[in-house]
Motif scaffolding. Sequence first.
Motif, PDB file in Angstrom:
ATOM      1  N   ALA A 147       0.834  -1.206   0.000  1.00 35.00           N
ATOM      2  CA  ALA A 147       0.000   0.000   0.000  1.00 35.00           C
ATOM      3  C   ALA A 147       0.870   1.258   0.000  1.00 35.00           C
ATOM      4  O   ALA A 147       0.548   2.247  -0.669  1.00 35.00           O
ATOM      5  CB  ALA A 147      -0.926  -0.005   1.207  1.00 35.00           C
ATOM      6  N   LEU A 148       1.977   1.244   0.723  1.00 36.88           N
ATOM      7  CA  LEU A 148       2.900   2.375   0.752  1.00 36.88           C
ATOM      8  C   LEU A 148       3.522   2.614  -0.620  1.00 36.88           C
ATOM      9  O   LEU A 148       3.622   3.758  -1.078  1.00 36.88           O
ATOM     10  CB  LEU A 148       3.995   2.137   1.797  1.00 36.88           C
ATOM     11  CG  LEU A 148       5.034   3.228   1.921  1.00 36.88           C
ATOM     12  CD1 LEU A 148       4.473   4.376   2.748  1.00 36.88           C
ATOM     13  CD2 LEU A 148       6.296   2.685   2.544  1.00 36.88           C
ATOM     14  N   LEU A 149       3.930   1.534  -1.295  1.00 38.34           N
ATOM     15  CA  LEU A 149       4.506   1.674  -2.629  1.00 38.34           C
ATOM     16  C   LEU A 149       3.485   2.236  -3.612  1.00 38.34           C
ATOM     17  O   LEU A 149       3.808   3.076  -4.447  1.00 38.34           O
ATOM     18  CB  LEU A 149       5.027   0.316  -3.123  1.00 38.34           C
ATOM     19  CG  LEU A 149       6.278  -0.226  -2.446  1.00 38.34           C
ATOM     20  CD1 LEU A 149       6.587  -1.610  -2.974  1.00 38.34           C
ATOM     21  CD2 LEU A 149       7.452   0.695  -2.648  1.00 38.34           C
ATOM     22  N   GLU A 150       2.252   1.758  -3.522  1.00 38.45           N
ATOM     23  CA  GLU A 150       1.218   2.243  -4.432  1.00 38.45           C
ATOM     24  C   GLU A 150       0.857   3.705  -4.133  1.00 38.45           C
ATOM     25  O   GLU A 150       0.597   4.489  -5.039  1.00 38.45           O
ATOM     26  CB  GLU A 150      -0.024   1.362  -4.319  1.00 38.45           C
ATOM     27  CG  GLU A 150      -1.061   1.642  -5.375  1.00 38.45           C
ATOM     28  CD  GLU A 150      -2.191   0.643  -5.344  1.00 38.45           C
ATOM     29  OE1 GLU A 150      -3.193   0.907  -6.015  1.00 38.45           O
ATOM     30  OE2 GLU A 150      -2.067  -0.390  -4.648  1.00 38.45           O
ATOM     31  N   ILE A 162       5.390   4.334  -6.602  1.00 33.81           N
ATOM     32  CA  ILE A 162       6.663   3.661  -6.876  1.00 33.81           C
ATOM     33  C   ILE A 162       6.402   2.398  -7.694  1.00 33.81           C
ATOM     34  O   ILE A 162       7.081   2.113  -8.662  1.00 33.81           O
ATOM     35  CB  ILE A 162       7.402   3.339  -5.563  1.00 33.81           C
ATOM     36  CG1 ILE A 162       7.770   4.641  -4.867  1.00 33.81           C
ATOM     37  CG2 ILE A 162       8.647   2.509  -5.834  1.00 33.81           C
ATOM     38  CD1 ILE A 162       8.338   4.465  -3.486  1.00 33.81           C
ATOM     39  N   PHE A 163       5.417   1.662  -7.309  1.00 32.69           N
ATOM     40  CA  PHE A 163       5.035   0.476  -8.065  1.00 32.69           C
ATOM     41  C   PHE A 163       3.521   0.453  -8.116  1.00 32.69           C
ATOM     42  O   PHE A 163       2.850   0.212  -7.124  1.00 32.69           O
ATOM     43  CB  PHE A 163       5.556  -0.795  -7.390  1.00 32.69           C
ATOM     44  CG  PHE A 163       5.097  -2.044  -8.075  1.00 32.69           C
ATOM     45  CD1 PHE A 163       5.661  -2.422  -9.275  1.00 32.69           C
ATOM     46  CD2 PHE A 163       4.092  -2.811  -7.532  1.00 32.69           C
ATOM     47  CE1 PHE A 163       5.234  -3.567  -9.906  1.00 32.69           C
ATOM     48  CE2 PHE A 163       3.662  -3.955  -8.162  1.00 32.69           C
ATOM     49  CZ  PHE A 163       4.228  -4.341  -9.360  1.00 32.69           C
ATOM     50  N   VAL A 164       3.011   0.716  -9.290  1.00 33.97           N
ATOM     51  CA  VAL A 164       1.567   0.700  -9.475  1.00 33.97           C
ATOM     52  C   VAL A 164       1.276  -0.260 -10.623  1.00 33.97           C
ATOM     53  O   VAL A 164       1.754  -0.046 -11.740  1.00 33.97           O
ATOM     54  CB  VAL A 164       1.014   2.112  -9.804  1.00 33.97           C
ATOM     55  CG1 VAL A 164      -0.488   2.065 -10.013  1.00 33.97           C
ATOM     56  CG2 VAL A 164       1.362   3.076  -8.688  1.00 33.97           C
ATOM     57  N   PRO A 165       0.522  -1.298 -10.372  1.00 36.51           N
ATOM     58  CA  PRO A 165       0.205  -2.221 -11.473  1.00 36.51           C
ATOM     59  C   PRO A 165      -0.681  -1.532 -12.509  1.00 36.51           C
ATOM     60  O   PRO A 165      -1.569  -0.755 -12.175  1.00 36.51           O
ATOM     61  CB  PRO A 165      -0.521  -3.369 -10.777  1.00 36.51           C
ATOM     62  CG  PRO A 165      -0.947  -2.834  -9.470  1.00 36.51           C
ATOM     63  CD  PRO A 165      -0.036  -1.719  -9.115  1.00 36.51           C
ATOM     64  N   GLU A 166      -0.380  -1.797 -13.765  1.00 37.69           N
ATOM     65  CA  GLU A 166      -1.148  -1.193 -14.847  1.00 37.69           C
ATOM     66  C   GLU A 166      -2.413  -2.005 -15.095  1.00 37.69           C
ATOM     67  O   GLU A 166      -2.400  -3.234 -14.999  1.00 37.69           O
ATOM     68  CB  GLU A 166      -0.306  -1.129 -16.113  1.00 37.69           C
ATOM     69  CG  GLU A 166       0.898  -0.220 -15.978  1.00 37.69           C
ATOM     70  CD  GLU A 166       1.727  -0.188 -17.244  1.00 37.69           C
ATOM     71  OE1 GLU A 166       1.256  -0.692 -18.275  1.00 37.69           O
ATOM     72  OE2 GLU A 166       2.840   0.334 -17.174  1.00 37.69           O
ATOM     73  N   ASP A 167      -3.456  -1.310 -15.434  1.00 43.21           N
ATOM     74  CA  ASP A 167      -4.710  -1.983 -15.748  1.00 43.21           C
ATOM     75  C   ASP A 167      -4.808  -2.161 -17.248  1.00 43.21           C
ATOM     76  O   ASP A 167      -5.411  -1.357 -17.949  1.00 43.21           O
ATOM     77  CB  ASP A 167      -5.894  -1.175 -15.209  1.00 43.21           C
ATOM     78  CG  ASP A 167      -5.928  -1.141 -13.715  1.00 43.21           C
ATOM     79  OD1 ASP A 167      -5.427  -2.094 -13.103  1.00 43.21           O
ATOM     80  OD2 ASP A 167      -6.449  -0.153 -13.150  1.00 43.21           O
ATOM     81  N   ASP A 168      -4.182  -3.167 -17.763  1.00 39.07           N
ATOM     82  CA  ASP A 168      -4.235  -3.457 -19.193  1.00 39.07           C
ATOM     83  C   ASP A 168      -5.372  -4.417 -19.472  1.00 39.07           C
ATOM     84  O   ASP A 168      -5.490  -5.480 -18.856  1.00 39.07           O
ATOM     85  CB  ASP A 168      -2.927  -4.094 -19.668  1.00 39.07           C
ATOM     86  CG  ASP A 168      -1.794  -3.095 -19.709  1.00 39.07           C
ATOM     87  OD1 ASP A 168      -2.077  -1.890 -19.753  1.00 39.07           O
ATOM     88  OD2 ASP A 168      -0.605  -3.545 -19.693  1.00 39.07           O
ATOM     89  N   ASP A 169      -6.203  -4.015 -20.391  1.00 38.15           N
ATOM     90  CA  ASP A 169      -7.281  -4.900 -20.810  1.00 38.15           C
ATOM     91  C   ASP A 169      -6.843  -5.590 -22.081  1.00 38.15           C
ATOM     92  O   ASP A 169      -6.660  -4.951 -23.118  1.00 38.15           O
ATOM     93  CB  ASP A 169      -8.574  -4.116 -21.041  1.00 38.15           C
ATOM     94  CG  ASP A 169      -9.174  -3.597 -19.759  1.00 38.15           C
ATOM     95  OD1 ASP A 169      -9.952  -2.645 -19.815  1.00 38.15           O
ATOM     96  OD2 ASP A 169      -8.860  -4.176 -18.691  1.00 38.15           O
TER      97      ASP A 169
END
Length: 90
Positions: free
Chosen positions: A73-76, A80-87
């Motif tokens: 949660a701290l990284l997001e 710093i590290f946010v996963p991409e929402d690729d469809d």
Amino acid sequence: MMAGLAAALRLTRFLNASRTPINARIPARTAVTSSTGAIQPKPDKVSFGLVRVFSVVIPFLYVGTLISKNFAALLEEHDIFVPEDDDDDD
């Protein structure tokens, strides 16, 4: 100079140890032997088995899960590290 001082200290310890009586230099484990020197029987072993395993594993797994969740949660939060929402629905 320090080497000479250390050598002199070792020599005085050796000389002082050689003046002590022989029974004072022999280590005795009183937990294993009695005062007469007889070996005492082994103590009773209490085995907790699965209770011990679960009492160690479960709390540490839980604490590890909390640490990793908070760190993710701290990284997001700091992007710093946010996963991409690729469809990938083609």
